[in-house]
Design an enzyme around this catalytic site. Structure first.
Site, PDB file in Angstrom:
ATOM      1  N   SER A 149      -9.843   2.338   2.959  1.00 11.19           N
ATOM      2  CA  SER A 149      -8.918   3.006   2.072  1.00 11.19           C
ATOM      3  C   SER A 149      -7.960   2.072   1.326  1.00 11.19           C
ATOM      4  O   SER A 149      -7.377   2.483   0.326  1.00 11.19           O
ATOM      5  CB  SER A 149      -8.069   3.990   2.871  1.00 11.19           C
ATOM      6  OG  SER A 149      -7.247   3.287   3.790  1.00 11.19           O
ATOM      7  N   SER A 207     -10.244   0.114   7.204  1.00 12.94           N
ATOM      8  CA  SER A 207      -9.623   0.233   5.883  1.00 12.94           C
ATOM      9  C   SER A 207      -8.983  -1.027   5.344  1.00 12.94           C
ATOM     10  O   SER A 207      -8.580  -1.065   4.194  1.00 12.94           O
ATOM     11  CB  SER A 207      -8.579   1.353   5.887  1.00 12.94           C
ATOM     12  OG  SER A 207      -9.226   2.595   5.808  1.00 12.94           O
ATOM     13  N   LYS A 233       0.860  -1.193   0.000  1.00 16.48           N
ATOM     14  CA  LYS A 233       0.000   0.000   0.000  1.00 16.48           C
ATOM     15  C   LYS A 233       0.892   1.237   0.000  1.00 16.48           C
ATOM     16  O   LYS A 233       1.902   1.267   0.714  1.00 16.48           O
ATOM     17  CB  LYS A 233      -0.891  -0.038   1.246  1.00 16.48           C
ATOM     18  CG  LYS A 233      -1.955   1.070   1.302  1.00 16.48           C
ATOM     19  CD  LYS A 233      -2.806   0.959   2.583  1.00 16.48           C
ATOM     20  CE  LYS A 233      -3.928   1.987   2.598  1.00 16.48           C
ATOM     21  NZ  LYS A 233      -4.768   1.898   3.815  1.00 16.48           N
TER      22      LYS A 233
END
Ligand SMILES: [Mg+2]
Ligand SMILES: [Zn+2]
Lengths: 485, 488, 95
Positions: free
Chosen positions: B158, B182, B78
């Site tokens: 997210s 998330s 990420k």
């Protein structure tokens, strides 16, 4: 009540509280492993943490905690076994995180006391409000580029203790005494070197005035970062006058931060009001509370050195010194240590006299610290022994001391080299005495006719004849014996 | 080569060891898949060259017989994790051009375990969002589509790039971060497994901070076993993170086979709000049945402050974020927009560099901390947070794990809900409470909605008890027989 | 809680985020909407509840006083938009 500002309408008194930022003596920064050394090249003592890079996290230097607790103990203050780091949020060029990690409503040290030793021999207690740990900001340099400021983060993250007094201080003189005493305690403890010029001790003063007799606390102004004791005192005097004038002319004083301009000798408003501060303190979620047990505090308490107040009492009691002399000797830890070495096993009053009058005189003249003294404590102690055992006279001792200062040689060597050994041999003295008496029949007659004060003249002659080496007391005894016979 | 992207981490581990294929072949297959699936916009930066270089090193270590736990396994990272020398953006314009000179602890650990980073995955800007539509680099698409509808769906957020790339078989696993859901919510939306471990299990060092007291990294994978393997490699005490736990990391994989016999499973009544879709409610009931069939005992429990979790979160997280994001000021890294003065430069840089949602949260956070409002908002929220934490503590007196739906709906269309922040926030209604309490949670794909979209069930356990978490997840996975590939 | 434009301007200034005057109204509306929704927390009884400040109940670890970082000026300045001679450059700050 020493300090009163005369106004048209009132007599005014000063109300002063001090916030001292003392740099903790440590090798590494408060939350990172970079060095705290003074004077490195720009941004060379900076880690990614100190530079506020994304994803960086603070890790607490345990030594800074110990130093703060020690200082708290030295100020006879309440030690909080649980305290909390908070973020103080504001934007500033040299504060890379956009917040300062400080402590807010739960500081590591609570209320304590600092005792001021007033020149008249009295003492005065000033309350300590709190002591908290926080990180320093970097430095902005404004004169390297015409329209840019340059940022150096070497200081960013250096551990500071902010020591806040209660508004108990009433005169600029007390401010000076407070700062010197605080510095003395910090140096004794080894928690801050107290060097105001290098910025390792900085002072902000909260100043307000009020009519004499009133107990109100009026709006205060904060004078920031003045870098010498003398300038703090000057800044406060100026600021007090300014506030009195303000009130007396029907105005009010705004709560604001002011800077002292030492060239102009005045304070001026520092930050525009447009950015009224709102620091939005909240507990730093990257750090858990600082917690320790009573054993941790006890361990530090047991290892505490003797502090100036205790040392003063002991010097008076054990050495029979006057309060004044003792006060002068304990003010700096190094002086006290030096003195004790000189006095050890010798006449303490004589030692005190020599250290205060002769040694300090030389240091003052040369503008140097006792650590750089040209005469070691060992040598000065030996000089005192030579006086006490009549090897040299006090007068000769002064000469020997001067030679020690100049050459750095030990007193015995100087006495030897210059043949200054006092003549204590009765035979030699008697011979000189006989010679003087024989050569000065008229003076002998005067003495015998009752002018006994002539004895001094005879002693002087004998000393002269022996190039000052004869022991004056022995000369005097021998002369009396012969003249009175 | 396509079949090389179909393996799980556990399978690839075996086959690499047996030299059925090389790490380089495995990496190349995934790089090719990434190339083909560019349309998903799952990656902000692809690091193909670096990946092939590292895959070759893996092959050397495998040949020498000393490969790590993830030797040669292609992973996505990420883009909230700082990676040394590789662009790190947090999906924000404000980090333009930022190439950190340091590596986050978690990505370093994964590298040390031998894994091969294929690139940096898209996300909501600064991890603020639940649909991956706030990224400066554009929205991420969900590889799943509803039956009979050609509408592009959000992957959740997210960690949307992570979820999407794992579901689409572009990577074998990915790192995510979870602040209020998330990891778990996008895992549910994309039909994969996502684990948010106990706060403090994975180091936060080198992860761009959103809300420090909530942020936690975790694995996103296609199977529970893969998550267990990956989490073990990511976890462990880090002296650089003061909130990192000095605890032994258990062998999570070893726990998988232990089953749930004798475990008490809490079913919180507050997680069944009036609007919960019937198919989710039905799936939840099914989950309870599966666990019961495996020997666990369902127990109805109450988590009375559940309703307050979301507003609490939307005070705590923005408050911390407003402070954490103060360092993005145009001075030391990233975007700078010049201004008349320093303050003008700050204001212009931050206005241009932060997207609308980030600006909104910074301002909310600033407001709730400001003089006169701190007690009413921030302090109040911290107290309610304590109550929510207490709810869980009390519940775990009675049960060993808690089962809930992960998200209130399946994935929705890109563009939906985007003009109503609060509707968007409601996505996290089931995940936020565990974040506030710092307990571990996981989402396991458990079934499909009527129109063929993945639905997830969430499992929660006590702090530091990820082993029980994995045991329950494994039983659910075994029972659900969830299709691993999106039905395209 | 409905925020007025002046309050939004103050928050924007504190946050160092430029908001155009024309946008103040819209931003005020959005922020007010969120704050109104948050207000529901007022209903929760928190009498005698100690605030939970962090995400964990672990004890804070201390680092020894050892210098093991810094001395990396080049890396620290590597991403600076305006680095000069070992410094970070910013618009001139006048005090
Ligand atoms: Mg202060
Ligand atoms: Zn301070």
């Amino acid at each position: 009540m020493g300090y009163i500002i005369k106004g048209e309408k009132h007599d005014w008194e000063l109300v002063i509280g001090l916030e001292v930022h003392a740099q903790v003596i440590s090798k590494a920064k408060l939350f990172s492993g970079s060095s705290t050394d003074f004077g490195g090249g720009p941004n060379t003592q900076v880690s990614f943490i100190d530079a506020g890079m994304p994803g960086m996290l603070p890790v607490l230097n345990g030594h800074a905690v110990e130093q703060a607790v020690k200082t708290g103990l030295g100020l006879k203050a309440k030690i909080n076994r649980r305290s909390v780091f908070a973020r103080k949020n504001y934007f500033y060029a040299d504060m890379p995180q956009g917040y300062q990690i400080s402590q807010y409503d739960q500081p590591i040290v609570g209320e304590g006391t600092l005792v001021l030793d007033m020149p008249d021999g009295s003492t005065r207690e000033i309350g300590i409000e709190r002591l908290h740990l926080e990180q320093d900001a970097g430095k902005s340099i404004h004169d390297l580029h015409p329209h840019k400021s340059y940022i150096d983060l070497n200081r960013s993250g250096i551990p500071l203790m902010e020591i806040v007094s209660k508004p108990d201080i009433r005169t600029p003189e007390e401010v000076g005494i407070y700062l010197k005493k605080l510095r003395s305690i910090l140096r004794y403890l080894g928690t801050c070197d107290g060097n105001m010029e290098e910025g390792s001790m900085r002072c902000d003063a909260n100043v307000s005035v009020r009519p004499v007799g009133s107990t109100e606390l009026r709006t205060r102004c904060e004078i920031k970062n003045v870098n010498s004791v003398r300038f703090v005192m000057q800044a406060i005097e100026y600021e007090a006058r300014r506030q009195v004038d303000c009130y007396e002319s029907g105005g009010t004083v705004d709560q604001e931060t002011r800077l002292y301009d030492s060239h102009k000798g005045e304070t001026r408003s520092m930050r525009s009001k447009e950015f009224a501060h709102d620091y939005r303190y909240f507990p730093d979620p990257d750090l858990l509370p600082i917690e320790f047990d009573e054993a941790f505090v006890a361990r530090l308490r047991d290892a505490l050195p003797e502090l100036p107040d205790d040392k003063l009492t002991r010097f008076i009691k054990d050495f029979g010194l006057t309060a004044y002399d003792a006060g002068v000797l304990v003010a700096e830890k190094e002086s006290a240590v030096y003195f004790e070495e000189v006095a050890k096993g010798r006449d303490p009053k004589l030692a005190a006299n020599w250290v205060i009058t002769n040694l300090f005189g030389v240091l003052n003249k040369r503008g140097i610290e006792i650590g750089d003294s040209p005469v070691s404590a060992k040598d000065l102690g030996r000089l005192i022994e030579l006086i006490s055992d009549n090897t040299i006279s006090s007068r000769m001792a002064k000469e020997v001391f001067e030679a020690m200062v100049e050459t750095g040689k030990a007193p015995d060597a100087i006495v030897e080299e210059r043949g200054m050994k006092q003549i204590t041999d009765t035979g030699a003295i008697d011979a000189a005495v006989d010679k003087i008496i024989a050569e000065n029949a008229d003076k002998v007659a005067q003495y015998k006719s009752g002018k006994v004060q002539m004895l001094g003249w005879f002693v002087g002659q004998v000393m002269k004849a022996t190039q000052g080496k004869a022991n004056p007391a022995m000369c005097s005894d021998a002369l009396k014996k012969k003249l009175d016979a | 080569m396509t079949q090389l992207t179909s393996f799980t981490i556990a399978e690839a581990r075996e086959k690499l060891a047996k030299k059925e294929f090389t790490a380089l072949e495995l990496t190349d297959a995934h790089l090719a898949a990434m190339e083909r699936a560019k349309d998903l916009n799952a990656f902000i930066t692809m690091t193909g060259d670096l990946a092939r270089e590292r895959a070759r090193e893996s092959d050397k270590r495998l040949a020498a017989g000393h490969g790590g736990a993830l030797e040669g396994i292609p992973l996505g990272i990420k883009d909230l994790f700082c990676t040394e020398g590789v662009l790190t953006t947090a999906a924000s314009h404000i980090l333009d051009g930022f190439k950190p000179r340091y590596e986050s602890t978690v990505s370093q650990k994964l590298r040390d375990a031998g894994s091969v980073m294929l690139g940096k995955l898209n996300l909501d800007e600064f991890a603020m969002g639940s649909a991956n539509i706030t990224s400066y680099y554009g929205p991420v698409k969900n590889p799943w589509k509803a039956k009979g509808r050609n509408v592009e769906l959000v992957p959740g957020g997210s960690s949307g790039g992570s979820a999407s790339s794992v579901a689409a078989h572009l990577v074998m696993g990915a790192t995510g971060t979870d602040t209020g859901g998330s990891i778990r919510q996008p895992a549910a939306f994309c039909g994969i497994v996502g684990v948010k471990p106990t706060y403090g299990r994975c180091s936060r060092w080198g992860v761009v901070a959103f809300a420090s007291s909530l942020d936690q990294a975790g694995p996103m994978t296609r199977t529970v076993r893969d998550a267990a393997i990956m989490l073990r490699a990511m976890s462990g005490y880090d002296p650089k993170d003061s909130t990192s736990a000095q605890l032994e990391v258990p062998d999570f994989e070893a726990a998988l086979a232990k089953g749930v016999k004798g475990l008490r499973i809490g079913i919180p009544k507050e997680y069944r709000p009036a609007g919960l879709s019937p198919e989710l409610a039905a799936l939840w009931d099914k989950g309870v049945e599966w666990l019961k069939a495996a020997g666990a005992t369902p127990v109805e429990i109450s988590l009375p402050h559940t309703k307050s979790a979301l507003p609490t979160y939307y005070i705590v997280a923005p408050a911390e974020a407003s402070s954490n994001l103060a360092r993005y000021d145009g001075v030391r890294f990233g975007l700078r927009v010049e201004g008349k003065s320093l303050d003008d430069m700050y204001a212009k840089t931050r206005a241009a560099g932060f997207g609308a949602e980030v600006r909104r949260r910074i301002m909310i956070g600033t407001y709730v901390l400001s003089a006169g409002y701190y007690d009413a908002y921030y302090l109040k929220a911290q107290k309610v947070r304590a109550l929510i934490n207490q709810d869980f503590t009390d519940a775990f007196e009675k049960v060993d794990a808690i089962l809930t739906p992960t998200a209130p709906t399946p994935a929705f269309g890109i563009g939906e809900k985007s003009d109503d922040p609060i509707a968007m926030y409601l996505n996290d209604v089931f995940t936020v409470p565990a974040s506030l309490a710092g307990i571990p949670g996981a989402s396991v794909p458990a079934g499909l909605s009527a129109d063929g979209l993945p639905l997830g069930l969430q499992v929660l356990t006590r702090r530091w008890d990820e082993e029980t978490l994995f045991r329950v997840c494994q039983v659910l996975e075994d029972a659900a027989q969830f299709p691993l590939l999106p039905a395209v | 809680m409905s925020l007025d434009k002046a309050t939004v301007r103050r928050i924007a200034t504190l946050s160092r985020i430029e908001v155009a005057d024309a946008d103040l109204e819209v931003v005020a509306g959005q922020l007010s909407g969120i704050l109104n929704w948050i207000e529901q927390l007022k209903e929760v009884d928190t009498t005698n509840v100690a605030p939970m400040t962090g995400g964990t109940d672990l004890k804070l670890q201390w680092r020894p006083d050892v210098v093991n970082d810094g001395d990396k000026m080049e890396q620290v300045l590597a991403n600076a938009p305006d680095g000069h001679d070992g410094f970070f450059g910013v618009p001139k700050v006048v005090e």
